[in-house]
Design an enzyme around this catalytic site. Structure first.
Site, PDB file in Angstrom:
ATOM      1  CG  ASN A  58      13.467 -42.174   9.014  1.00  0.00           C
ATOM      2  OD1 ASN A  58      13.782 -42.454   7.858  1.00  0.00           O
ATOM      3  ND2 ASN A  58      14.352 -42.087   9.982  1.00  0.00           N
ATOM      4  CG  HIS A 102      20.173 -41.241  10.050  1.00  0.00           C
ATOM      5  ND1 HIS A 102      20.188 -42.297  10.926  1.00  0.00           N
ATOM      6  CD2 HIS A 102      21.381 -40.637  10.185  1.00  0.00           C
ATOM      7  CE1 HIS A 102      21.349 -42.329  11.565  1.00  0.00           C
ATOM      8  NE2 HIS A 102      22.094 -41.339  11.128  1.00  0.00           N
ATOM      9  CD  GLU A 153      13.680 -39.749  18.005  1.00  0.00           C
ATOM     10  OE1 GLU A 153      13.995 -38.747  17.349  1.00  0.00           O
ATOM     11  OE2 GLU A 153      13.534 -40.889  17.502  1.00  0.00           O
ATOM     12  CD  GLU A 159      16.571 -39.977  12.588  1.00  0.00           C
ATOM     13  OE1 GLU A 159      17.272 -40.884  12.090  1.00  0.00           O
ATOM     14  OE2 GLU A 159      15.426 -40.177  12.991  1.00  0.00           O
ATOM     15  N   GLY A 215       9.777 -44.766  10.824  1.00  0.00           N
ATOM     16  CA  GLY A 215      10.208 -44.983   9.450  1.00  0.00           C
ATOM     17  C   GLY A 215       9.882 -46.350   8.904  1.00  0.00           C
ATOM     18  CG  HIS A 216      11.466 -51.016   9.008  1.00  0.00           C
ATOM     19  ND1 HIS A 216      12.414 -51.365   8.072  1.00  0.00           N
ATOM     20  CD2 HIS A 216      10.672 -52.106   9.165  1.00  0.00           C
ATOM     21  CE1 HIS A 216      12.202 -52.603   7.686  1.00  0.00           C
ATOM     22  NE2 HIS A 216      11.160 -53.082   8.327  1.00  0.00           N
ATOM     23  CG  HIS A 228      14.063 -47.904   5.574  1.00  0.00           C
ATOM     24  ND1 HIS A 228      15.426 -48.108   5.565  1.00  0.00           N
ATOM     25  CD2 HIS A 228      13.682 -48.018   6.859  1.00  0.00           C
ATOM     26  CE1 HIS A 228      15.837 -48.348   6.790  1.00  0.00           C
ATOM     27  NE2 HIS A 228      14.798 -48.293   7.601  1.00  0.00           N
ATOM     28  CG  HIS A 243      14.990 -47.259  17.004  1.00  0.00           C
ATOM     29  ND1 HIS A 243      15.800 -46.730  16.037  1.00  0.00           N
ATOM     30  CD2 HIS A 243      15.277 -48.557  17.077  1.00  0.00           C
ATOM     31  CE1 HIS A 243      16.575 -47.686  15.568  1.00  0.00           C
ATOM     32  NE2 HIS A 243      16.273 -48.802  16.170  1.00  0.00           N
ATOM     33  NE  ARG A 294      23.952 -45.296   8.844  1.00  0.00           N
ATOM     34  CZ  ARG A 294      23.813 -45.870  10.039  1.00  0.00           C
ATOM     35  NH1 ARG A 294      22.626 -45.928  10.613  1.00  0.00           N
ATOM     36  NH2 ARG A 294      24.832 -46.398  10.647  1.00  0.00           N
ATOM     37  CB  THR A 340      19.991 -45.521  15.371  1.00  0.00           C
ATOM     38  OG1 THR A 340      19.927 -44.777  14.160  1.00  0.00           O
ATOM     39  CG2 THR A 340      20.748 -44.726  16.412  1.00  0.00           C
ATOM     40  NE  ARG A 370      24.160 -48.134   6.545  1.00  0.00           N
ATOM     41  CZ  ARG A 370      24.209 -48.741   7.735  1.00  0.00           C
ATOM     42  NH1 ARG A 370      23.111 -49.213   8.281  1.00  0.00           N
ATOM     43  NH2 ARG A 370      25.342 -48.885   8.379  1.00  0.00           N
TER      44      ARG A 370
HETATM   45  N1  PXP Z   1      14.464 -42.099  15.482  1.00  0.00           N
HETATM   46  C1  PXP Z   1      15.794 -42.211  15.311  1.00  0.00           C
HETATM   47  C2  PXP Z   1      16.691 -41.326  16.110  1.00  0.00           C
HETATM   48  C3  PXP Z   1      16.345 -43.116  14.379  1.00  0.00           C
HETATM   49  O1  PXP Z   1      17.669 -43.207  14.228  1.00  0.00           O
HETATM   50  C4  PXP Z   1      15.462 -43.894  13.612  1.00  0.00           C
HETATM   51  C5  PXP Z   1      16.016 -44.823  12.577  1.00  0.00           C
HETATM   52  O2  PXP Z   1      16.646 -44.071  11.576  1.00  0.00           O
HETATM   53  C6  PXP Z   1      14.074 -43.726  13.814  1.00  0.00           C
HETATM   54  C7  PXP Z   1      13.611 -42.837  14.767  1.00  0.00           C
HETATM   55  C8  PXP Z   1      13.069 -44.514  13.029  1.00  0.00           C
HETATM   56  O3  PXP Z   1      13.172 -45.846  13.394  1.00  0.00           O
HETATM   57  P1  PXP Z   1      12.313 -46.934  12.617  1.00  0.00           P
HETATM   58  O4  PXP Z   1      12.774 -46.947  11.204  1.00  0.00           O
HETATM   59  O5  PXP Z   1      12.610 -48.193  13.359  1.00  0.00           O
HETATM   60  O6  PXP Z   1      10.866 -46.503  12.737  1.00  0.00           O
END
Ligand code: PXP
Length: 260
Positions: free
Chosen positions: A7, A53, A166, A80, A235-236, A10, A213, A55, A111, A59
């Protein structure tokens, strides 16, 4: 070994921190880092999927980013998005390989909970069928529901026509952090079991199993190792690690852990 969806939201978050216009708008075409440039680096690191994503409040990822990323990516693109009419229309134009429907709150940092599929069955059923009908690929579009690890939500996702679930790993990640990774401490063992039970249900009803997540380099192995896990979306942690080692290397390191 599960596939890794990277993802890259960021990367856009960083750009928007500096280049957002006063009214919060701007299409993102000026300013760095450009998330479209992250695609090639993530692929070279071994990303199997690029996740973005889009949004409703734009953002981080902008419409221009989504179009470019869809064009540039050599691997699958997972979009997403919130379950709204506007987003379904955009997805039908963009034609990603996969859509993951997520709940979206304007005030949340990221999320928060899973999608309540049970509570919005008729609406989601309609959206899923419209998304599938607008697919680019001959095999159709994978439509995934981001849900809490809960048997009733898995069943509802199946009934609504989703092809994948998911599982929301946020609560697991919190339990992992609280227990310092020791499954015998606090609620971590129970949290892993909850994920394992839901994962089993997803497979039992014949759906693809995804998770994501708050997964990171310390906790990912518990989720990657669940039987039948097809995809992880992260992602993060990867973008944060990329600050020190570069995106290609950060993805490569996570890929290794996904297989461990
Ligand atoms: N999966 C979904 C459905 C999400 O909304 C997100 C955050 O955008 C992620 C995975 C990735 O989460 P993280 O950035 O905490 O790894």
């Amino acid at each position: 070994m599960p596939l890794l969806g990277v993802n890259i939201d960021h990367v856009a978050t960083l750009r928007q921190a500096r280049y957002r216009s006063k009214d919060g708008g701007g299409d993102g075409s000026h300013g760095e880092p450009d998330p479209a440039r992250a695609v090639g680096e993530a692929e070279l690191g071994g990303a199997d999927i690029i996740t973005i994503h889009l949004r409703e409040d734009r953002r981080h990822i902008q419409d221009r980013d989504a179009r470019l990323i869809r064009e540039l990516a050599r691997v699958r693109v997972n979009l997403e998005m919130a379950a709204t009419v506007e987003m379904v229309r955009l997805a039908r134009e963009l034609k990603p390989h996969m859509v993951t429907l997520v709940p979206e709150g304007r005030q949340e940092v990221t999320t928060e909970g899973g999608l309540d599929v049970r509570g919005q069955m008729a609406r989601l059923k309609d959206m899923v069928s419209r998304l599938k009908a607008g697919a680019a690929a001959e095999g159709g579009m994978t439509v995934s529901a981001f849900i809490d690890p809960d048997a009733a939500q898995v069943q509802a996702a199946k009934e609504a026509g989703f092809t994948a679930c998911e599982l929301h790993t946020g609560p697991f990640a919190e339990a992992f952090a609280a227990a310092g990774g020791d499954a015998a401490l606090g609620g971590l063992g129970a949290s892993i079991q909850t994920l394992a039970d839901a994962a089993h249900r997803v497979r039992a009803v014949g759906m693809r199993l995804h998770a994501g997540h708050a997964l990171n380099y310390a906790n990912v192995r518990h989720v990657a190792g669940l039987p039948g896990m097809s995809e992880l979306h992260i992602g993060h942690a990867i973008v944060a690690r990329a600050v020190f080692v570069g995106l290609r290397e950060a993805v490569r390191e996570m890929k290794v852990l996904c297989g461990a």
